[in-house]
Motif scaffolding. Structure first.
Motif, mmCIF file in Angstrom:
data_model
loop_
_atom_site.group_PDB
_atom_site.id
_atom_site.type_symbol
_atom_site.label_atom_id
_atom_site.label_comp_id
_atom_site.label_asym_id
_atom_site.label_seq_id
_atom_site.Cartn_x
_atom_site.Cartn_y
_atom_site.Cartn_z
ATOM 1 N N UNK A 1 21.082 -56.171 -37.910
ATOM 2 C CA UNK A 1 19.795 -56.142 -38.612
ATOM 3 C C UNK A 1 19.792 -56.947 -39.910
ATOM 4 N N UNK B 1 20.977 -59.647 -40.493
ATOM 5 C CA UNK B 1 20.868 -61.093 -40.276
ATOM 6 C C UNK B 1 19.484 -61.474 -39.755
ATOM 7 N N UNK B 2 18.588 -60.496 -39.669
ATOM 8 C CA UNK B 2 17.278 -60.735 -39.057
ATOM 9 C C UNK B 2 16.178 -60.422 -40.054
ATOM 10 N N UNK B 3 15.233 -61.361 -40.257
ATOM 11 C CA UNK B 3 14.090 -60.987 -41.082
ATOM 12 C C UNK B 3 12.926 -60.540 -40.208
ATOM 13 N N UNK B 4 12.512 -61.391 -39.291
ATOM 14 C CA UNK B 4 11.449 -60.965 -38.392
ATOM 15 C C UNK B 4 11.607 -61.661 -37.054
ATOM 16 N N UNK B 5 10.802 -61.231 -36.094
ATOM 17 C CA UNK B 5 10.877 -61.825 -34.773
ATOM 18 C C UNK B 5 12.045 -61.305 -33.977
ATOM 19 N N UNK B 6 12.603 -62.156 -33.110
ATOM 20 C CA UNK B 6 13.651 -61.708 -32.198
ATOM 21 C C UNK B 6 15.027 -62.060 -32.750
ATOM 22 N N UNK B 7 16.043 -61.377 -32.250
ATOM 23 C CA UNK B 7 17.418 -61.666 -32.650
ATOM 24 C C UNK B 7 17.837 -63.050 -32.155
#
Lengths: 281, 259
Positions: free
Chosen positions: B107, B109-115
């Motif tokens: 998580x 490493x993720x801001x928005x959208x898909x991994x």
């Protein structure tokens, strides 16, 4: 059949508006309903719905008594819903109070404020249509409103899908992975608030919880994962609203309760069947 | 002592106090945890095990004293810790797949959208390491307790980091799963510092290099000194009554530290 003929009849546009609004709003209902069911915050959604009456009352009062034309029932409803969402969110995040008691208090206060405003608004205001909804009163303007709210809810919910999923499933772990969980929880409640405003239009304040949670609950009997549950919940919601509209038109019944009865029976029978099947195996 | 002093410290706690609503939970804690140690945290319920864990994770702030995790504040080092909570605390009906749970380790490493591709790769690698590849698409709610436990470990591995913290992983799982769990931890211990909270010490000495007893005060023992008396005292009498030495090398303990 009679319903289909009526839909095609250019003399009664309200039926087409109602159906279009119902189908479009189902998108928000399905997505947010899934979060509400999965996170078990039905009670919070219920409280927000009842606070909406406070906003509606204030809007009516401002328009009719004070002559502030831009602050009508719809604006009031949106403001009240967002305000309620943020207050409830902060209470559940920070207060050491019993959360359910605080939410219950807000639930009642919101409702009472609405009734007081309506009582003091000149002219006859029928609170029934707000409490029990009337999708047939939806105008072309409302349809645009539904579209805008829909776009907002679907857009944000899709963009931050994984964040919301993590915050709902395991808030503590999400926080440890650097997610600002409080912020996302509040955002989710605000999206719930906007969806509730749409729902009030369709089925009325009293039955908001039913149409928000029943499609998602039915979907949870079949879905593998949150994403599937959202898609299925949206489909079920479309089915409930359109069949409810058709039946209520054919038999001259109020639309809100008809929709809820269909949703409720579907939920009970699918859950019952599932129970039976799991007992057999 | 020379053997330990050349090693890096994973967690270092100095004179730490913590109280909750006026009740003292932890008092004057001093603790050094070496890198690649395998540590078992034991003690009675309400003794402060979970509190100590949450302070190391930076979820709770100590009232007094100092704590360094991997040479920095717990908040800053948080992302370098893999955390495995108790699986039993999850909503058994939550609709989420095993793969989605493991992806939550990414998580940060993720801001928005898909991994991204790398995130999926790391998640799949962690699933494979835990022997869960075939279960990736299953619902978290449908798999067994032992498998859920391993899913949560996979999530911590997907996140990366140097420390692995497990909260009561042996509660509610069967003997075979437990044995499997310790085989896995043994392998992970080659590259990770492992801390495990439990109130079941029967198995503890087999795997762990050190035992930390938490009951308001915190005392570290090398496992070689774990005796029947010690175990009895951990649960029965006051923890301060037991004989405790200061920290020694994992191979053995010094003989002069009798109190």
């Amino acid at each position: 059949m009679e319903f289909l003929n009526a839909l095609a009849d250019p003399a009664i546009p309200f039926l087409r508006y109602a159906l279009a609004a119902g189908i479009l709003a189902s998108l928000s209902f399905g997505i947010i309903g899934t979060y509400v069911v999965a996170r078990r915050i039905t009670y919070i959604a219920g409280a927000i719905a009842h606070c909406v009456l406070g906003g509606i009352g204030a809007g009516l009062y401002c328009q009719h008594k004070l002559g502030i034309t831009w602050f009508g029932p719809l604006t009031g409803a949106i403001v009240a819903a967002l305000l309620a969402a943020i207050i409830i969110g902060l209470v559940s995040l920070h207060a050491n109070q019993r959360e359910d008691t605080a939410i219950g208090a807000l639930w009642a206060i919101g409702m009472a404020i609405g009734l007081l405003f309506i009582a003091k608004t000149p002219g006859y205001v029928e609170p029934m249509s707000y409490l029990f909804g009337n999708i047939l009163l939806i105008s072309k303007f409302d349809l645009w409103m539904v579209l805008v709210l829909d776009g907002l809810v679907v857009g944000i919910a899709t963009l931050f899908y994984h964040k919301f999923l993590a915050v709902c499933f395991d808030e503590e772990y999400a926080r440890l992975r650097g997610v600002r969980t409080d912020l996302y929880y509040l955002l989710l409640l605000c999206l719930t608030a906007l969806t509730v405003v749409l729902l009030v239009r369709v089925v009325g304040i009293v039955m908001v919880i039913a149409l928000l949670t029943l499609p998602a609950a039915v979907a949870s009997n079949f879905a593998k994962g949150l994403w599937q549950m959202m898609v299925l919940a949206t489909l079920f919601c479309i089915i409930f609203i359109s069949s409810g509209l058709a039946i209520s038109y054919n038999f001259d019944l109020p639309s809100g309760p008809t929709i809820i009865i269909i949703a409720g029976f579907t939920y009970l029978s699918t859950s019952g069947l599932r129970q039976l099947r799991s007992q057999k195996s | 002592m020379t053997a330990t002093s050349t090693q890096e410290t994973a967690v270092s706690i100095r004179n730490l106090d913590f109280s909750y609503n006026g009740t003292v939970v932890l008092e004057n804690v001093n603790l050094d945890i070496m890198a690649r140690d395998s540590l078992c945290i034991v003690g009675p319920n309400g003794g402060g095990k979970t509190t100590l864990l949450k302070i190391i994770l930076g979820l709770l702030k100590p009232e007094r004293g100092e704590i360094l995790v991997l040479g920095d504040t717990p908040e800053k080092s948080r992302l370098r810790i893999g955390y495995v909570p108790q699986y039993a605390r999850y909503d058994p009906q939550f609709p989420v797949t095993v793969l989605d749970v493991v992806l939550m380790g990414r998580l940060d490493r993720l801001f928005c959208g898909a991994y991204g591709k790398n995130d999926r790769k790391a998640a799949l690698a962690a699933l494979e390491e835990m022997g869960l590849t075939d279960l990736a698409g299953r619902l978290f709610a449908e798999i067994s307790g032992g498998q859920r436990q391993r899913t949560l470990i996979a999530r911590a591995l997907a996140a990366g980091g140097e420390i692995l913290i497990l909260d009561e992983p042996t509660a509610n799982i069967d003997a075979a799963s437990e044995e499997h769990l310790f085989e896995v931890l043994d392998k992970l211990n080659e590259r990770l510092t492992i801390m495990l909270v439990t109130h079941d010490v029967g198995f503890a000495s087999k795997f762990f290099k050190s035992i930390v007893c938490v009951n308001r005060q915190v005392v570290l023992h090398p496992t070689s000194e774990l005796t029947g008396d010690l175990i009895r005292n951990m649960y029965g009498g006051d923890i301060r009554m037991i004989r405790h030495d200061h920290r020694c090398s994992p191979e053995g303990h010094c003989t002069h530290g009798i109190s």
